[in-house]
Design a protein around this motif. Sequence first.
Motif, PDB file in Angstrom:
ATOM      1  N   ASP A  33     -29.010  -3.206  20.880  1.00 23.39           N
ATOM      2  CA  ASP A  33     -29.074  -4.566  20.357  1.00 23.39           C
ATOM      3  C   ASP A  33     -29.323  -5.501  21.536  1.00 23.39           C
ATOM      4  O   ASP A  33     -29.522  -5.044  22.654  1.00 23.39           O
ATOM      5  CB  ASP A  33     -27.794  -4.941  19.604  1.00 23.39           C
ATOM      6  N   MET A  34     -29.325  -6.804  21.271  1.00 21.97           N
ATOM      7  CA  MET A  34     -29.489  -7.774  22.352  1.00 21.97           C
ATOM      8  C   MET A  34     -28.114  -8.050  22.950  1.00 21.97           C
ATOM      9  O   MET A  34     -27.250  -8.610  22.273  1.00 21.97           O
ATOM     10  CB  MET A  34     -30.099  -9.079  21.829  1.00 21.97           C
ATOM     11  N   PRO A  35     -27.852  -7.643  24.200  1.00 20.88           N
ATOM     12  CA  PRO A  35     -26.542  -7.879  24.816  1.00 20.88           C
ATOM     13  C   PRO A  35     -26.211  -9.373  24.893  1.00 20.88           C
ATOM     14  O   PRO A  35     -27.095 -10.210  25.072  1.00 20.88           O
ATOM     15  CB  PRO A  35     -26.699  -7.291  26.215  1.00 20.88           C
ATOM     16  N   THR A  36     -24.933  -9.668  24.749  1.00 22.17           N
ATOM     17  CA  THR A  36     -24.433 -11.037  24.838  1.00 22.17           C
ATOM     18  C   THR A  36     -23.633 -11.166  26.122  1.00 22.17           C
ATOM     19  O   THR A  36     -22.715 -10.384  26.367  1.00 22.17           O
ATOM     20  CB  THR A  36     -23.522 -11.363  23.637  1.00 22.17           C
ATOM     21  N   ARG A  37     -23.983 -12.151  26.924  1.00 19.48           N
ATOM     22  CA  ARG A  37     -23.234 -12.403  28.157  1.00 19.48           C
ATOM     23  C   ARG A  37     -21.923 -13.069  27.799  1.00 19.48           C
ATOM     24  O   ARG A  37     -21.902 -14.009  27.019  1.00 19.48           O
ATOM     25  CB  ARG A  37     -24.051 -13.308  29.072  1.00 19.48           C
ATOM     26  N   ILE A  38     -20.823 -12.583  28.365  1.00 21.92           N
ATOM     27  CA  ILE A  38     -19.527 -13.187  28.099  1.00 21.92           C
ATOM     28  C   ILE A  38     -18.888 -13.609  29.419  1.00 21.92           C
ATOM     29  O   ILE A  38     -19.057 -12.962  30.438  1.00 21.92           O
ATOM     30  CB  ILE A  38     -18.612 -12.253  27.275  1.00 21.92           C
ATOM     31  N   ARG A  39     -18.190 -14.734  29.341  1.00 20.93           N
ATOM     32  CA  ARG A  39     -17.587 -15.336  30.536  1.00 20.93           C
ATOM     33  C   ARG A  39     -16.086 -15.115  30.563  1.00 20.93           C
ATOM     34  O   ARG A  39     -15.503 -14.590  29.629  1.00 20.93           O
ATOM     35  CB  ARG A  39     -17.893 -16.841  30.564  1.00 20.93           C
ATOM     36  N   ASP A  40     -15.441 -15.592  31.618  1.00 22.73           N
ATOM     37  CA  ASP A  40     -14.026 -15.332  31.851  1.00 22.73           C
ATOM     38  C   ASP A  40     -13.087 -15.901  30.805  1.00 22.73           C
ATOM     39  O   ASP A  40     -11.952 -15.457  30.701  1.00 22.73           O
ATOM     40  CB  ASP A  40     -13.612 -15.802  33.238  1.00 22.73           C
ATOM     41  N   SER A  41     -13.504 -16.823  29.973  1.00 21.18           N
ATOM     42  CA  SER A  41     -12.589 -17.442  29.022  1.00 21.18           C
ATOM     43  C   SER A  41     -12.097 -16.492  27.938  1.00 21.18           C
ATOM     44  O   SER A  41     -11.068 -16.740  27.329  1.00 21.18           O
ATOM     45  CB  SER A  41     -13.257 -18.657  28.373  1.00 21.18           C
ATOM     46  N   ILE A  42     -12.780 -15.378  27.677  1.00 20.91           N
ATOM     47  CA  ILE A  42     -12.367 -14.488  26.598  1.00 20.91           C
ATOM     48  C   ILE A  42     -11.631 -13.247  27.071  1.00 20.91           C
ATOM     49  O   ILE A  42     -11.104 -12.492  26.265  1.00 20.91           O
ATOM     50  CB  ILE A  42     -13.569 -14.054  25.736  1.00 20.91           C
ATOM     51  N   TRP A  43     -11.555 -13.021  28.366  1.00 20.30           N
ATOM     52  CA  TRP A  43     -10.987 -11.788  28.877  1.00 20.30           C
ATOM     53  C   TRP A  43      -9.477 -11.844  28.939  1.00 20.30           C
ATOM     54  O   TRP A  43      -8.894 -12.870  29.242  1.00 20.30           O
ATOM     55  CB  TRP A  43     -11.529 -11.481  30.277  1.00 20.30           C
ATOM     56  N   SER A  44      -8.854 -10.712  28.720  1.00 20.67           N
ATOM     57  CA  SER A  44      -7.392 -10.619  28.828  1.00 20.67           C
ATOM     58  C   SER A  44      -6.993  -9.826  30.073  1.00 20.67           C
ATOM     59  O   SER A  44      -5.924  -9.257  30.137  1.00 20.67           O
ATOM     60  CB  SER A  44      -6.817  -9.952  27.583  1.00 20.67           C
TER      61      SER A  44
END
Length: 86
Positions: A33-44
Motif C-alpha cells: 500500500d502507500m506507506p504513511t509517515r508518522i511522527r513522534d506524537s503517536i508513539w508510546s
Amino acid sequence: MNAQTLEQLVMLWMVNDIPARMVFAGKRWRVTDMPTRIRDSIWSVPIEKPHPLYGWRFQGTDDAGESYVFDVYKGERGWPVHNTYA
C-alpha cells in the motif's frame, strides 16, 4: 483489528526514501500500500531528544499472501517494529 506491540528490529529497504520491502520474523514482506509517515506524537516509546522519533505505517504482504499493517520507527540501531495489526 488486533494490535500487537513488538520491539524487534527488521531489515527495511527503501525506494526514494519510502519503505518498499522488509524481512521480519524470518519472512520477506512486500509493502503493498502507500506507506504513511508518522511522527513522534503517536508513539508510546521514549523520544530521544534532540532526535525526534519518526517512522512509517504500511501494509506488508508475505510470499504466501498473508498481510499485516506494521508500525516501524527509526531507532539508534535500525528499524524496530513497534506494532502489527492483523
